[in-house]
Design an enzyme around this catalytic site. Structure first.
Site, PDB file in Angstrom:
ATOM      1  N   HIS A  92      33.791   3.425   8.515  1.00  9.13           N
ATOM      2  CA  HIS A  92      33.928   3.645   7.074  1.00  9.13           C
ATOM      3  C   HIS A  92      34.100   2.293   6.368  1.00  9.13           C
ATOM      4  CE1 HIS A  92      35.547   4.861   3.192  1.00  9.13           C
ATOM      5  NE2 HIS A  92      34.960   6.022   3.409  1.00  9.13           N
ATOM      6  N   GLU A 164      26.581   5.572   2.855  1.00  7.87           N
ATOM      7  CA  GLU A 164      27.551   5.419   1.772  1.00  7.87           C
ATOM      8  C   GLU A 164      27.419   4.034   1.152  1.00  7.87           C
ATOM      9  OE1 GLU A 164      31.139   8.201   2.004  1.00  7.87           O
ATOM     10  OE2 GLU A 164      31.649   6.384   3.093  1.00  7.87           O
TER      11      GLU A 164
HETATM   12  P1  PGA Z   1      34.682   9.256  -2.773  1.00  7.89           P
HETATM   13  O1  PGA Z   1      34.864   8.702  -1.284  1.00  7.89           O
HETATM   14  O2  PGA Z   1      33.965  10.593  -2.643  1.00  7.89           O
HETATM   15  O3  PGA Z   1      36.062   9.398  -3.320  1.00  7.89           O
HETATM   16  O4  PGA Z   1      33.844   8.260  -3.505  1.00  7.89           O
HETATM   17  C1  PGA Z   1      33.815   8.855  -0.354  1.00  7.89           C
HETATM   18  C2  PGA Z   1      34.179   8.257   0.973  1.00  7.89           C
HETATM   19  O5  PGA Z   1      34.892   7.247   1.019  1.00  7.89           O
HETATM   20  O6  PGA Z   1      33.775   8.766   2.025  1.00  7.89           O
END
Ligand code: PGA
Length: 244
Positions: A92, A164
């Site tokens: 992450h 992401e």
């Molecule tokens: P968020 O976080 O939906 O609050 O932007 C996503 C994540 O960190 O997986």
């Protein structure tokens, strides 16, 4: 036929055991569409609280690669399995940016988890500087290239990729549909080149009830990794219901 979709709720450092129990009891009251699976990643300290909720699939937000040893603050795969985890999030961007993890350590964690039979949600994404300088694909490929042949070839558990963009996490900014499609296509191409053609790729970063339908309508999007919108049982359930 309705496509099956996966929503992974990443609670980050929110919801202690008591709050986790309350969340689960409320969440289980919702009737969710059968083709949308909802997984939950609470903090380590709340994993045991989810054990009583047999209808829920849950996992951890990280794992160490070693079986055991002198690694203060880390948790091994066997402990997660003992606690009933089905999956683990690896790489992450908050782990990478705030806690010094890098491509190699994220990939080592993924390999250890998958070897033990834990499904892995492996996060990749570009910074805004990388996007603005036209280096999005290179950033994604660099992160994916760290994954070992064992991880890519494993049939003990599933490797799921979460795209992401780092600039979209926690910011209320999201890429447009074409940008998501392009990033997913580049991830698919890279993995196909390593002999891995059937990989579910999620989108993550500021997913909410207003944008989930549009994002999940993209053919290459197999679901979403959700932070803030997964913290309340009603809002997490609503995301799944919107996809009905
Ligand atoms: P968020 O976080 O939906 O609050 O932007 C996503 C994540 O960190 O997986």
């Amino acid at each position: 036929m309705t496509r099956s979709l996966l929503l992974v709720g990443n609670w980050k450092m929110n919801h202690g055991p008591r709050a986790a129990r309350t969340f689960c009891a409320d969440f289980e009251r919702h009737k969710l569409p059968t083709h949308v699976r909802c997984w939950i990643a609470p903090p380590f300290s709340s994993l045991a609280a989810l054990q009583d909720h047999t209808s829920l699939i849950y996992g951890a937000q990280n794992v160490h690669w070693a079986a055991e040893g002198a690694f203060t603050g880390e948790v091994n795969a066997d402990s997660l399995i003992e606690l009933g985890c089905s999956f683990v999030i690896c790489g992450h961007s908050e782990r990478r940016n705030l806690f010094g993890e890098n491509d190699e350590s994220a990939a080592k964690r993924a390999e250890a988890a998958i070897t033990k039979g834990l499904n892995v949600v492996f996060c990749v994404g570009e910074t805004s500087a990388e996007r603005n300088s036209g280096h999005t694909q290179a950033a994604l490929q660099r992160q994916l290239a760290a994954l070992s042949a064992n991880t890519l070839g494993s049939n003990k558990a599933k490797l799921i990729i979460a795209y992401e963009p780092i600039w979209a996490v926690g910011t209320d900014r999201t890429p447009n549909i074409r940008e998501i499609e392009a990033a997913h296509a580049s991830i698919q191409k890279f993995l196909a080149g390593r002999g891995k053609s059937e990989v579910d790729i999620l989108y993550g970063g500021s997913v909410n009830t207003s944008n989930i339908a549009e994002i999940c309508a993209v053919t290459s999007v197999a679901g979403a990794l959700v932070g803030r919108a997964s913290l309340e049982p009603d809002s997490f359930a609503e995301l799944a219901k919107i996809l009905a």
